[in-house]
Structure formats: C-alpha cells, structure tokens
Design a protein around this motif. Structure first.
Motif, PDB file in Angstrom:
ATOM      1  N   SER A  99     -89.543 -46.323 -25.295  1.00  0.00           N
ATOM      2  CA  SER A  99     -89.094 -46.285 -23.906  1.00  0.00           C
ATOM      3  C   SER A  99     -89.246 -44.867 -23.367  1.00  0.00           C
ATOM      4  N   VAL A 100     -89.085 -44.728 -22.059  1.00  0.00           N
ATOM      5  CA  VAL A 100     -89.141 -43.407 -21.426  1.00  0.00           C
ATOM      6  C   VAL A 100     -88.104 -42.474 -22.066  1.00  0.00           C
ATOM      7  N   ARG A 101     -86.875 -42.938 -22.194  1.00  0.00           N
ATOM      8  CA  ARG A 101     -85.828 -42.098 -22.766  1.00  0.00           C
ATOM      9  C   ARG A 101     -86.142 -41.735 -24.225  1.00  0.00           C
ATOM     10  N   GLU A 102     -86.609 -42.696 -25.014  1.00  0.00           N
ATOM     11  CA  GLU A 102     -86.910 -42.426 -26.419  1.00  0.00           C
ATOM     12  C   GLU A 102     -88.015 -41.383 -26.555  1.00  0.00           C
ATOM     13  N   ASN A 103     -89.052 -41.463 -25.698  1.00  0.00           N
ATOM     14  CA  ASN A 103     -90.101 -40.451 -25.724  1.00  0.00           C
ATOM     15  C   ASN A 103     -89.530 -39.074 -25.418  1.00  0.00           C
ATOM     16  N   LEU A 104     -88.719 -38.985 -24.374  1.00  0.00           N
ATOM     17  CA  LEU A 104     -88.175 -37.694 -23.962  1.00  0.00           C
ATOM     18  C   LEU A 104     -87.239 -37.125 -25.021  1.00  0.00           C
ATOM     19  N   GLU A 105     -86.445 -37.981 -25.648  1.00  0.00           N
ATOM     20  CA  GLU A 105     -85.554 -37.499 -26.704  1.00  0.00           C
ATOM     21  C   GLU A 105     -86.346 -36.996 -27.907  1.00  0.00           C
ATOM     22  N   PHE A 106     -87.427 -37.707 -28.239  1.00  0.00           N
ATOM     23  CA  PHE A 106     -88.270 -37.267 -29.354  1.00  0.00           C
ATOM     24  C   PHE A 106     -88.873 -35.892 -29.070  1.00  0.00           C
ATOM     25  N   PHE A 107     -89.453 -35.720 -27.872  1.00  0.00           N
ATOM     26  CA  PHE A 107     -90.115 -34.454 -27.572  1.00  0.00           C
ATOM     27  C   PHE A 107     -89.106 -33.335 -27.341  1.00  0.00           C
ATOM     28  N   ALA A 108     -87.927 -33.673 -26.861  1.00  0.00           N
ATOM     29  CA  ALA A 108     -86.877 -32.649 -26.748  1.00  0.00           C
ATOM     30  C   ALA A 108     -86.541 -32.104 -28.125  1.00  0.00           C
ATOM     31  N   ALA A 160     -81.821 -34.646 -16.843  1.00  0.00           N
ATOM     32  CA  ALA A 160     -82.323 -33.907 -15.678  1.00  0.00           C
ATOM     33  C   ALA A 160     -83.762 -34.289 -15.334  1.00  0.00           C
ATOM     34  N   VAL A 161     -84.648 -34.379 -16.339  1.00  0.00           N
ATOM     35  CA  VAL A 161     -86.050 -34.680 -16.021  1.00  0.00           C
ATOM     36  C   VAL A 161     -86.231 -36.140 -15.627  1.00  0.00           C
ATOM     37  N   ILE A 162     -85.394 -37.041 -16.163  1.00  0.00           N
ATOM     38  CA  ILE A 162     -85.452 -38.439 -15.733  1.00  0.00           C
ATOM     39  C   ILE A 162     -85.137 -38.531 -14.240  1.00  0.00           C
ATOM     40  N   LEU A 206     -87.681 -41.536 -12.963  1.00  0.00           N
ATOM     41  CA  LEU A 206     -88.175 -42.412 -14.023  1.00  0.00           C
ATOM     42  C   LEU A 206     -87.127 -43.462 -14.393  1.00  0.00           C
ATOM     43  N   ASP A 207     -87.602 -44.618 -14.827  1.00  0.00           N
ATOM     44  CA  ASP A 207     -86.736 -45.666 -15.366  1.00  0.00           C
ATOM     45  C   ASP A 207     -86.596 -45.407 -16.866  1.00  0.00           C
ATOM     46  N   ALA A 208     -85.405 -44.979 -17.288  1.00  0.00           N
ATOM     47  CA  ALA A 208     -85.201 -44.551 -18.674  1.00  0.00           C
ATOM     48  C   ALA A 208     -85.500 -45.648 -19.677  1.00  0.00           C
ATOM     49  N   SER A 209     -85.302 -46.919 -19.289  1.00  0.00           N
ATOM     50  CA  SER A 209     -85.465 -48.021 -20.240  1.00  0.00           C
ATOM     51  C   SER A 209     -86.870 -48.611 -20.251  1.00  0.00           C
ATOM     52  N   ALA A 210     -87.745 -48.196 -19.333  1.00  0.00           N
ATOM     53  CA  ALA A 210     -89.092 -48.775 -19.237  1.00  0.00           C
ATOM     54  C   ALA A 210     -89.930 -48.418 -20.463  1.00  0.00           C
ATOM     55  N   GLN A 211     -90.760 -49.366 -20.903  1.00  0.00           N
ATOM     56  CA  GLN A 211     -91.669 -49.094 -22.021  1.00  0.00           C
ATOM     57  C   GLN A 211     -92.804 -48.208 -21.535  1.00  0.00           C
ATOM     58  N   SER A 212     -93.015 -47.087 -22.208  1.00  0.00           N
ATOM     59  CA  SER A 212     -93.939 -46.067 -21.712  1.00  0.00           C
ATOM     60  C   SER A 212     -95.382 -46.558 -21.628  1.00  0.00           C
ATOM     61  N   LEU A 217     -89.368 -30.250 -20.516  1.00  0.00           N
ATOM     62  CA  LEU A 217     -88.048 -30.409 -21.134  1.00  0.00           C
ATOM     63  C   LEU A 217     -87.431 -29.074 -21.550  1.00  0.00           C
ATOM     64  N   HIS A 218     -88.230 -28.207 -22.145  1.00  0.00           N
ATOM     65  CA  HIS A 218     -87.706 -26.949 -22.683  1.00  0.00           C
ATOM     66  C   HIS A 218     -87.805 -25.806 -21.682  1.00  0.00           C
ATOM     67  N   GLU A 219     -88.049 -26.156 -20.385  1.00  0.00           N
ATOM     68  CA  GLU A 219     -88.113 -25.181 -19.295  1.00  0.00           C
ATOM     69  C   GLU A 219     -89.039 -24.010 -19.639  1.00  0.00           C
ATOM     70  N   PRO A 220     -90.323 -24.311 -19.822  1.00  0.00           N
ATOM     71  CA  PRO A 220     -91.269 -23.273 -20.245  1.00  0.00           C
ATOM     72  C   PRO A 220     -91.567 -22.273 -19.132  1.00  0.00           C
ATOM     73  N   ASP A 221     -92.038 -21.096 -19.521  1.00  0.00           N
ATOM     74  CA  ASP A 221     -92.471 -20.086 -18.554  1.00  0.00           C
ATOM     75  C   ASP A 221     -93.832 -20.430 -17.970  1.00  0.00           C
TER      76      ASP A 221
END
Length: 599
Positions: free
Chosen positions: A440-449, A465-467, A472-478, A496-500
């Motif tokens: 899901s969208v949330r699972e992808n973001l949590e993994f990359f975070a 914050a990024v959702i 984005l729909d957090a539960s949607a299948q990516s 996610l990590h607020e890059p420069d």
C-alpha cells in the motif's frame, strides 16, 4: 459517410473493471464515436481517462462489456482474430528483446506475423531506411538509446503493412529530435500507404497534426473535432504576461495557478508566462492579480482548449481551490511562491561542484570533461537527446555511479571518497516507478522512511506529512495507481527524510499536462524553501521552469545558462526552448560532421 470511409465505428461502448475496494467502475463509460479512414486521429486526455483501455479493445485484446465495436468493418467482439490480422498495435511499453540485435528483432516479429520471406527484404529495407537504423542492424536492442528503441519498436510493429495502426503514446520518454524523427516516419506512412493511424498522446503539438481529436476524461468523451474547432473554445481567453524582473517565470506562473477563481491555467514559455483566464473573470479582476506586470492578449492554442475542458469537468473552481490550498500549504512549509530563490550573490555557495567530470565505459566516453556548479535552492535542468550522457551524469551526481576522473562534490562531500555520506543528504526519484507495487501507499512510505533512517515518532510524523502533502490514499495499492499518482508517491518517498538536494530523473514522462502543472507547483514551493532540484526532462516546456539548464550531446556540454541565455545561443529562430534545443544539438552535429570531412 459510407462504410469504406469508416475505420472504427463505436456505439454505446462500455468497459467495467473492479476497483481495489471491490467496487466496479467504468473505464469506458457509454461512448460513441466514428474514426475516418486514411487520416491521423488523436486520443488525448489525462491519466486514467480510458485511452489505453479503448485502444486495447480496438486491438481485440480486451472484450467490451456493452455496446458495439467495429474495426475495419469487423465486429471485434465476435471475431477479434480477423481484426488482429489486419492491424498493427504499438503499446506504451513495446516488447523488444534486448539481447537480440536490431535485425533479429525484425526477423522475430516478421515470424510472429507470418510475413513471407519474399516480402521481408523490401519491407525491412523500407523500415530501416525510414528509421535511419540500417547502420545498426547488428547492435543489440538493449544497447540502443531510448529514441532508437522507440523507432525500432515502430519498425517491428510495421514489419507487415497494416490497414490500421494503433499507437499508444509512442513518443513518451524520447527527446525532441527523436520525437520529430518518429513523426516524420508516421507522416510518410500516411502519405505513401494511405494508412489510417490512431494515436494517443500527452503532447498537444502532436494532436495538432491530426485531422480529428477526441478528448477523453473519466471514460467519457468531453469533446471532439478538428484542432481548429477545438481551439476556438478558448478564443479570447488567452494572454501572455511578462515575467517579473529578476524572478524566474515560474514565480509568476505559481501566483496565477494559485488563483483558480480567476485563472484556468498558466505555463512559462519563451521567458514569459502564457495563461488562460476564466470566462467569468473580468478585466478588473485580472488587472488586480497582475498589477505589477504587462499583460497582452494572444491567440488561443490547442492546449488552452484542452485545459479549459478538463477544468470544466473537474468540479472547478471548487477542486482547483482545494489544489490551490494544498499549494499554499506547500508554500507555507517550504517558502511562498513570491519569495524568489536566492540570487547568485545571496547564496552561500554551490551545493554541487563538478569539475572536469569524465565517465568511460571501456573505450567509450559517455561524459567528456564536464564542469558546472549548482547553487542552493536552484532548479537545474539536465537536457539532451537520448544517449547524450545526461543520465550517466545524473547517476554520478546521485552517487549511484563512480566517475572515471574529475572532481564531484555534493552537499559539501567529495563523492569520490564519501558517497554514502552524500547520499544521506539527497533524495532521488527515478524515471521508472521503483517502489513496491504489491504494498500500500503507507507501507511503501514506512519502508522507505526506515531505509532513510527515520524511526519512532519522527517516522510517523514524516509519513503522515507526505501523505497529506501529496494528497495520497494511504490504503491504496501502489502498483495499480494511475501514472500521475505513482509519480506523486515516488516524490513523497524521495522527500521523507527532508533532503537538501532532490534528483528527479524524467519524473513527468508519460504524465498529462494537468498532472505536470501540479507537479511543478510543488517543485516551485520546494525550491523557494531552499531545496536544490536537479532534473532531467524531455518536455522542453519544463526547461522554462529552471533557473539554469545544461544541454549535453555525445557526452559534451553544448550549452549552460539561464533559459534566456540558451535561447539566445540557439539563434534568432528559437522562440521557445524546444526550438532552441533542436538548433543547438543540430548545430553541434553539423560542426562535428564538417570537422570529420575536413580531416
């Protein structure tokens, strides 16, 4: 219209799919249309409009749920094989065999289509001549540039002479020169063989070439007609505004985009900003919004009519107001649109330093002695034809590929000695969707975070914050998101990590104009907040958003400067960045040819 004059006849057509939540939706929703024989017809519309679904039904690859569909006088539902025997279809991702040579790919597709041996020699010769690939018959398809792959895909599609050619976004991911060559081939086929062609496209200049255009949205047809008839819908609504002094054109464009009650669309072009006002917006309201710059009317363009139609059917201005509020929130978070990026004199110094950068693959030099700097908060564009070396340069800047020689510094870190340390300061969005489609969208973001080192409350805050930021729909299948939403998710993951520094590799490839506007509004906000953006793109209109651009070809740096400086280098005939790009690359290639002849 008589039967022989009709290539496609559709009445009450419907195609239904099940959504991830189990609810059915109509990808094609009760449409009727007629396509004339012997001409070029365009399907245009935003992501998820139904264009590809309709093409797949016309090719006999999907079965309609309701309605009638006749192609070349054949009922596709009753006899799809007879249709497939007479048409050629090139999908968005044409299946070349990368380990096979150009010639072997042509042979394979001729075998699959049962092309007689006595026909092949003439047909192959014609296709290789038209695509200018006769010199490369022994080269593996995997070693071709993106533009050459598209041309080979078209040649394989046309190993037999069809009665109808279906092209699903054939120029996605190719540079302006390759795109021009591709259309020369299509135009020649129509003229020489009276071929009927239906093309779906995200480029309005390609739709301009067509005799008939159908505008799709949410599975329905919003409008159809020749380009001139559609263009008249936006008559009297188009204007050009001078860019603000000492400000990139994108700053004024963002102000206009953020006023959806008065403005339908705005885009930088030729150093100025082209925009469309709402019919109900009077001159006083327009003057109030643009009191600090000169505004002049201009002739309506096809893209004006396209954006007008889409906005009218997106519950505008209510939906646009929601988008504008999201943009304003982005501005509050990263800096307002009217806050210009720091000028060269105000910046603390470059965040990227490139000196005499070289990358070789064996005896082949992909990047030759390239030098430039990028300042904090700058949007820097890397442009070039397919195979020019820009992706190699891009991958070295990201720390994904080591340089052969030269100095490369990113965020104060020497990439030759501390690539891992530099990567912690950068975000990266690849050209192809590189997230996990089954999550899901949330699972992808949590993994990359987690991959970026975020933990606990900080991780939860950033994912939330990024959702919200990218709607984005957090539960949607990516994996089954529309292309535009996949791009949003990839952007969210990269931030996610607020890059420069944020690296974007052709992030808008295959995305419609509506989604591109929203994307660039977010990028403008990020740059105003001090995030440095490095982007590669084949949409030359997007170069106008950049503070500076570099154009490469054959590993050489041909041009470096602001969009205005690059247009000036190209010469008097370059009124926009598309013309400037083509002129600069062709001038350099002509010079190289003359030097070889002289030698």
């Amino acid at each position: 219209m008589s039967e022989p004059d009709i290539t496609v006849a559709i009445e009450g057509l419907r195609k239904r799919f099940d959504a991830p939540d189990g609810k059915p939706f109509d990808a094609i929703d009760d449409i009727s249309l007629t396509v004339r024989a012997g001409e070029l017809t365009a399907f245009v519309g935003p992501d998820g409009a139904g264009k590809t679904t309709l093409m797949r039904m016309m090719a006999g690859l999907l079965r309609p749920d309701e309605g009638s569909l006749n192609v070349l006088g054949i009922d596709v539902r009753a006899d799809p094989q007879s249709v497939q025997n007479r048409i050629s279809y090139m999908p968005q991702r044409f299946g070349l065999y990368e380990d096979l040579s150009v010639q072997e790919n042509l042979d394979l597709y001729a075998d699959l289509h049962g092309v007689p041996q006595e026909v092949r020699r003439e047909r192959f010769g014609r296709m290789l001549e038209m695509t200018d690939m006769a010199r490369f018959t022994d080269r593996p398809a995997g070693k071709l540039s993106g533009g050459m792959k598209q041309k080979l895909g078209l040649a394989c599609t046309l190993v037999r002479s069809p009665d109808l050619l279906l092209l699903d976004e054939p120029s996605v991911g190719v540079d302006p020169l390759s795109r021009r060559d591709l259309w020369k081939i299509i135009d020649q086929l129509i003229a020489d063989e009276q071929l009927s062609v239906i093309v779906s496209t995200a480029y309005m200049d390609e739709a301009e070439r067509c005799g008939q255009i159908f505008v799709f949205h949410h599975g329905r047809i919003l409008a159809d007609g020749p380009p001139d008839a559609l263009r008249k819908r936006a008559e009297g609504l188009g204007y050009v505004a001078d860019a603000l002094p000492d400000r990139p054109a994108r700053v004024l464009q963002a102000r206009l985009i953020d006023a959806p009650d008065r403005i339908i669309d705005a885009v930088p072009k030729g150093g100025d900003v082209h925009f469309i006002r709402r019919p109900q917006c009077d001159e006083a309201a327009l003057a109030d919004l643009l009191s600090d710059t000169r505004v002049q009317p201009r002739d309506a363009e096809l893209e004006d009519a396209f954006m007008l139609l889409l906005r009218e059917h997106e519950n505008e201005p209510a939906q646009a107001a929601d988008d504008a509020n999201t943009n304003k929130e982005d501005g509050d978070r990263y800096g307002t649109a009217e806050t210009a990026s720091p000028s060269a004199g105000e910046r603390d110094g470059p965040v990227i330093v490139v000196r005499d950068l070289v990358r070789k693959f064996g005896d082949f030099t992909a990047v030759a002695s390239t030098s430039f700097d990028v300042q904090r908060g700058e949007i820097f564009g890397l442009l070039g034809p397919n195979g020019a070396g820009k992706t190699t340069t891009f991958r070295m800047l990201c720390g994904l590929l080591p340089a052969t020689s030269g100095h490369l510094e990113v965020a104060g870190v020497d990439l030759r000695t501390a690539r891992a340390k530099a990567r912690a300061r950068i975000g990266y969005v690849s050209q192809k969707f590189a997230l996990y489609g089954n999550l899901s969208v949330r699972e992808n973001l949590e993994f990359f975070a987690g991959a970026y080192g975020l933990r606990g409350e900080r991780k939860r805050e950033r994912v939330k914050a990024v959702i919200a930021q990218f709607d984005l729909d957090a539960s949607a299948q990516s994996g089954i998101l529309p292309v535009g939403y996949k791009q949003r998710l990839a952007m969210a993951a990269g931030l996610l990590h607020e890059p420069d520094i944020l690296f974007l590799d052709e992030p808008t490839s295959g995305i419609d104009p509506l989604a591109r506007r929203a994307f660039w509004r977010t990028i403008t906000s990020l740059a105003q907040g001090g995030v440095t953006i490095i982007i590669t793109t084949h949409f030359m209109e997007e170069a106008e958003y950049c503070d500076r651009i570099a154009i490469q070809d054959a590993g050489e740096l041909l041009a470096l400067g602001t969009p205005a400086e690059v247009r000036e280098q190209a010469g008097d005939d370059a009124s926009d960045m598309n013309e400037a790009f083509i002129a600069i690359v062709e001038q350099n290639r002509a010079r190289q040819t003359n030097e070889k002849v002289a030698a």
